[in-house]
Motif scaffolding. Structure first.
Motif, mmCIF file in Angstrom:
data_model
loop_
_atom_site.group_PDB
_atom_site.id
_atom_site.type_symbol
_atom_site.label_atom_id
_atom_site.label_comp_id
_atom_site.label_asym_id
_atom_site.label_seq_id
_atom_site.Cartn_x
_atom_site.Cartn_y
_atom_site.Cartn_z
ATOM 1 N N ILE A 52 52.760 -45.585 12.822
ATOM 2 C CA ILE A 52 52.429 -43.973 12.896
ATOM 3 C C ILE A 52 51.766 -44.364 14.533
ATOM 4 O O ILE A 52 51.697 -43.031 15.209
ATOM 5 N N MET A 53 51.185 -45.201 15.172
ATOM 6 C CA MET A 53 50.140 -45.084 16.120
ATOM 7 C C MET A 53 49.999 -47.004 16.851
ATOM 8 O O MET A 53 50.398 -47.656 16.435
ATOM 9 N N SER A 54 50.285 -46.140 18.190
ATOM 10 C CA SER A 54 50.245 -47.565 18.789
ATOM 11 C C SER A 54 48.929 -48.300 19.013
ATOM 12 O O SER A 54 47.951 -47.441 18.171
ATOM 13 N N PHE A 55 48.906 -49.565 19.419
ATOM 14 C CA PHE A 55 47.590 -50.155 19.505
ATOM 15 C C PHE A 55 46.724 -49.395 20.383
ATOM 16 O O PHE A 55 45.322 -49.165 20.017
ATOM 17 N N GLU A 56 47.490 -48.975 21.733
ATOM 18 C CA GLU A 56 46.149 -48.129 22.118
ATOM 19 C C GLU A 56 45.371 -46.764 21.100
ATOM 20 O O GLU A 56 44.548 -46.495 22.069
ATOM 21 N N GLU A 57 46.276 -46.255 20.924
ATOM 22 C CA GLU A 57 45.866 -44.855 20.337
ATOM 23 C C GLU A 57 44.979 -44.970 19.077
ATOM 24 O O GLU A 57 44.068 -44.355 18.826
ATOM 25 N N LEU A 58 45.079 -46.041 18.315
ATOM 26 C CA LEU A 58 44.487 -46.506 17.434
ATOM 27 C C LEU A 58 43.044 -46.944 17.627
ATOM 28 O O LEU A 58 42.031 -46.252 16.841
ATOM 29 N N ALA A 59 43.139 -47.747 19.076
ATOM 30 C CA ALA A 59 41.758 -48.079 19.748
ATOM 31 C C ALA A 59 41.353 -46.910 19.988
ATOM 32 O O ALA A 59 39.519 -46.897 20.283
ATOM 33 N N HIS A 60 41.630 -46.209 20.606
ATOM 34 C CA HIS A 60 41.222 -44.762 21.212
ATOM 35 C C HIS A 60 40.397 -43.941 20.069
ATOM 36 O O HIS A 60 39.108 -42.849 19.917
ATOM 37 N N ALA A 61 40.711 -43.815 18.748
ATOM 38 C CA ALA A 61 40.479 -43.344 17.904
ATOM 39 C C ALA A 61 39.215 -43.949 16.970
ATOM 40 O O ALA A 61 38.797 -42.878 16.769
ATOM 41 N N VAL A 62 39.627 -45.370 17.090
ATOM 42 C CA VAL A 62 38.275 -46.361 16.460
ATOM 43 C C VAL A 62 36.906 -46.049 16.955
ATOM 44 O O VAL A 62 36.014 -46.064 16.987
ATOM 45 N N ARG A 63 37.239 -46.145 18.641
ATOM 46 C CA ARG A 63 35.843 -46.007 19.479
ATOM 47 C C ARG A 63 34.423 -45.102 19.304
ATOM 48 O O ARG A 63 33.403 -45.020 19.292
ATOM 49 N N PRO A 64 34.960 -43.710 18.750
ATOM 50 C CA PRO A 64 34.138 -42.789 18.911
ATOM 51 C C PRO A 64 34.136 -43.239 17.198
ATOM 52 O O PRO A 64 32.172 -42.777 17.290
ATOM 53 N N ASN A 65 33.867 -43.663 16.254
ATOM 54 C CA ASN A 65 32.937 -43.838 15.784
ATOM 55 C C ASN A 65 32.321 -44.988 15.530
ATOM 56 O O ASN A 65 31.387 -44.978 14.997
ATOM 57 N N ILE A 66 32.601 -45.619 16.260
ATOM 58 C CA ILE A 66 31.948 -46.892 16.514
ATOM 59 C C ILE A 66 30.839 -46.632 17.366
ATOM 60 O O ILE A 66 29.284 -46.950 16.847
ATOM 61 N N ILE A 67 31.070 -46.030 17.838
ATOM 62 C CA ILE A 67 29.368 -45.095 18.118
ATOM 63 C C ILE A 67 28.883 -44.714 17.951
ATOM 64 O O ILE A 67 27.293 -44.525 17.637
ATOM 65 N N GLY A 68 29.122 -44.008 16.477
ATOM 66 C CA GLY A 68 28.449 -43.142 16.109
ATOM 67 C C GLY A 68 28.042 -44.956 14.857
ATOM 68 O O GLY A 68 26.700 -44.258 14.475
ATOM 69 N N LEU A 69 28.403 -45.650 14.187
ATOM 70 C CA LEU A 69 28.008 -46.293 14.071
ATOM 71 C C LEU A 69 26.864 -46.775 14.430
ATOM 72 O O LEU A 69 25.745 -47.345 13.377
ATOM 73 N N VAL A 70 26.863 -47.550 15.320
ATOM 74 C CA VAL A 70 25.894 -48.385 16.361
ATOM 75 C C VAL A 70 25.018 -47.621 16.656
ATOM 76 O O VAL A 70 23.792 -48.460 16.456
ATOM 77 N N GLU A 71 24.890 -46.124 17.278
ATOM 78 C CA GLU A 71 23.533 -45.861 17.341
ATOM 79 C C GLU A 71 23.192 -44.940 15.779
ATOM 80 O O GLU A 71 21.790 -44.746 15.547
ATOM 81 N N SER A 72 24.116 -44.844 14.571
ATOM 82 C CA SER A 72 22.879 -44.820 13.660
ATOM 83 C C SER A 72 22.113 -46.008 13.407
ATOM 84 O O SER A 72 20.990 -45.890 12.582
ATOM 85 N N VAL A 73 21.948 -46.913 13.217
ATOM 86 C CA VAL A 73 21.638 -48.171 13.519
ATOM 87 C C VAL A 73 20.248 -48.124 14.305
ATOM 88 O O VAL A 73 19.651 -48.341 13.931
ATOM 89 N N MET A 74 21.079 -47.443 15.547
ATOM 90 C CA MET A 74 19.821 -47.823 16.529
ATOM 91 C C MET A 74 18.718 -46.361 16.333
ATOM 92 O O MET A 74 17.673 -46.906 16.476
ATOM 93 N N VAL A 75 18.940 -45.654 15.803
ATOM 94 C CA VAL A 75 18.158 -44.374 15.264
ATOM 95 C C VAL A 75 17.307 -44.015 13.995
ATOM 96 O O VAL A 75 16.918 -43.768 13.499
ATOM 97 N N ASN A 76 17.760 -46.081 12.901
ATOM 98 C CA ASN A 76 17.771 -45.522 11.737
ATOM 99 C C ASN A 76 18.117 -43.976 10.855
ATOM 100 O O ASN A 76 17.074 -43.842 9.587
ATOM 101 N N GLU A 77 19.690 -43.085 11.413
ATOM 102 C CA GLU A 77 19.929 -42.395 10.792
ATOM 103 C C GLU A 77 21.350 -41.519 11.387
ATOM 104 O O GLU A 77 21.555 -42.540 12.654
ATOM 105 N N THR A 78 22.292 -41.253 10.290
ATOM 106 C CA THR A 78 23.614 -41.218 10.372
ATOM 107 C C THR A 78 23.575 -39.717 11.980
ATOM 108 O O THR A 78 22.728 -39.273 11.732
ATOM 109 N N SER A 79 24.421 -40.406 12.544
ATOM 110 C CA SER A 79 24.280 -39.105 13.665
ATOM 111 C C SER A 79 26.265 -38.810 14.266
ATOM 112 O O SER A 79 26.300 -39.646 13.521
#
Length: 408
Positions: A52-79
């Motif tokens: 259903i998705m190319s490698f690049e499309e999946l990587a592009h879709a995953v990227r903002p979720n990675i940023i959100g999870l990492v920043e949640s760890v940095m500030v200790n709250e979900t964002s």
């Protein structure tokens, strides 16, 4: 609120260990590499994503979720909740199963955690900081998964409602022969996942003895359990369905199956081979249904009930004929009327033989002859005159299909 009222403030979040902050910043700098790694892991663990998705499309879709999870760890709250919501909607629109989407999310979180562990090293102070951060990461994953699932189910509901509307419009076009959307019958068949050419019949029944909104689904499911493909629609006076016949599911077997469902009166059209002939078959099925005796379970084929269909198609004329021909018989007491009408019908069923009619009625042939003589006397019709025989039969069918209301 007045200006001098003291405002409440949210509780201060625990401070984040500098080592964790530095590790998270490093992860954000390498977010593209992490997204590519996660894309590869997801495609390996959930191969459906490859389709259903190319490698690049999946990587592009995953990227903002990675940023959100990492920043949640940095500030200790979900964002950054917009990311999982968007992911949920997009995967639902692509009809990726929700279990796969949630699994992909957890695979991404595990990869982030592995990278975080490697960056923090193995000293005791870092280990204690990691334990605190683990709670922040997996709490964020839980919230993200909840947001994702909610957005996914919202789209799923929208799709379901849209599919129902499309199906209802397709069924209305199919059975009426008029397309409100300008679609060709081939497009309608595709929408209903039915073949355009084959062997078909239309079935019309009384309303099923369940909640009206469940009737079509009940009919379709009941036949599907017998290996029969069909598409049904509820109408004001009952249910109408297009049934696909096969070598294994011939018309005789279909009749037996429908009879076993005890759904009241059922009519079956003539067999036809192209879906464009459905509207004509709908009329045949309805007429065949209407030739069955009201209030009883029965399956009628249009080809076997054409004479009765003529009577059923013109109720006013049929009632007038019954009154004109059998009026004097119908005015007798209920017991006498039932005897005379029942004897006359048995005589027709016995092909005009008093002796055979007597066997059907479990009485003496002379009793049959006496009752028939009384019918002749009351109606002025002679059972030896062909035209009188025809009039009496049609009037008899009219009284069966439209029973007279007894006088008070």
């Amino acid at each position: 609120m007045s200006p001098d009222v003291t405002r409440s403030h949210p509780p201060t979040q625990p401070s984040i260990h500098p080592r964790i902050t530095a590790a998270c910043e490093s992860l954000l700098e390498d977010v593209d590499d992490i997204a590519s790694s996660c894309s590869g892991i997801i495609r390996r663990e959930e191969p459906h994503y490859v389709d259903i998705m190319s490698f690049e499309e999946l990587a592009h879709a995953v990227r903002p979720n990675i940023i959100g999870l990492v920043e949640s760890v940095m500030v200790n709250e979900t964002s950054l909740l917009a990311a999982p919501r968007r992911t949920g909607r997009e995967r639902a629109q692509a009809r990726v199963p929700l279990t796969m989407v949630l699994h992909a999310y957890r695979l991404t979180a595990l990869h982030i955690w592995d990278r975080l562990v490697r960056l923090c090293g193995e000293n005791a102070e870092s280990n204690r900081a990691l334990l605190d951060s683990a709670s922040a990461l997996w709490s964020a994953v839980d919230v993200y998964c909840q947001e994702l699932a909610t957005a996914y189910r919202d789209v799923e509901t929208e799709q379901l409602l849209r599919d129902v509307r499309v199906r209802e419009a397709a069924l209305a076009s199919l059975f009426s022969g008029v397309s409100g959307t300008g679609e060709h019958f081939a497009d309608v068949a595709d929408a209903l996942r039915l073949p355009k050419v084959g062997r078909f019949v239309v079935v019309a029944s009384d309303s099923w003895r369940v909640e009206p909104e469940r009737a079509p689904a009940t009919a379709e499911r009941a036949l599907a359990s017998l290996g029969v493909r069909s598409a049904w629609r509820s109408e004001a006076d009952g249910e109408v369905g297009l049934v696909v016949l096969t070598h294994a599911q011939r018309i005789e077997r279909l009749m037996d199956n429908l009879a076993s469902l005890t759904v009241g009166r059922v009519g079956i059209s003539e067999t036809f081979e192209a879906v464009v002939e459905t509207p004509l078959a709908v009329n045949q099925a309805r007429l065949a249904r209407d030739t069955a005796t009201p209030g009883q379970d029965g399956v009628m084929r249009f080809g076997d009930s054409r004479v009765a269909a003529l009577v059923a198609a013109t109720p006013d004329l049929a009632l007038g004929l019954a009154q004109q021909v059998l009026g004097a018989v119908l005015e007798q007491t209920e017991e006498e009327r039932c005897l005379l009408v029942g004897t006359l019908r048995a005589w027709y069923d016995a092909q005009g033989s008093a002796a055979e009619a007597a066997k059907l009625l479990h009485c003496h042939p002379n009793t049959v002859r006496y009752r028939l003589s009384k019918v002749t006397q009351l109606t002025g019709r002679d059972l030896h005159v062909p035209s009188d025989v025809v009039h009496l039969y049609l009037a008899l069918e009219a009284t069966r299909l439209f029973p007279p209301v007894p006088a008070d």
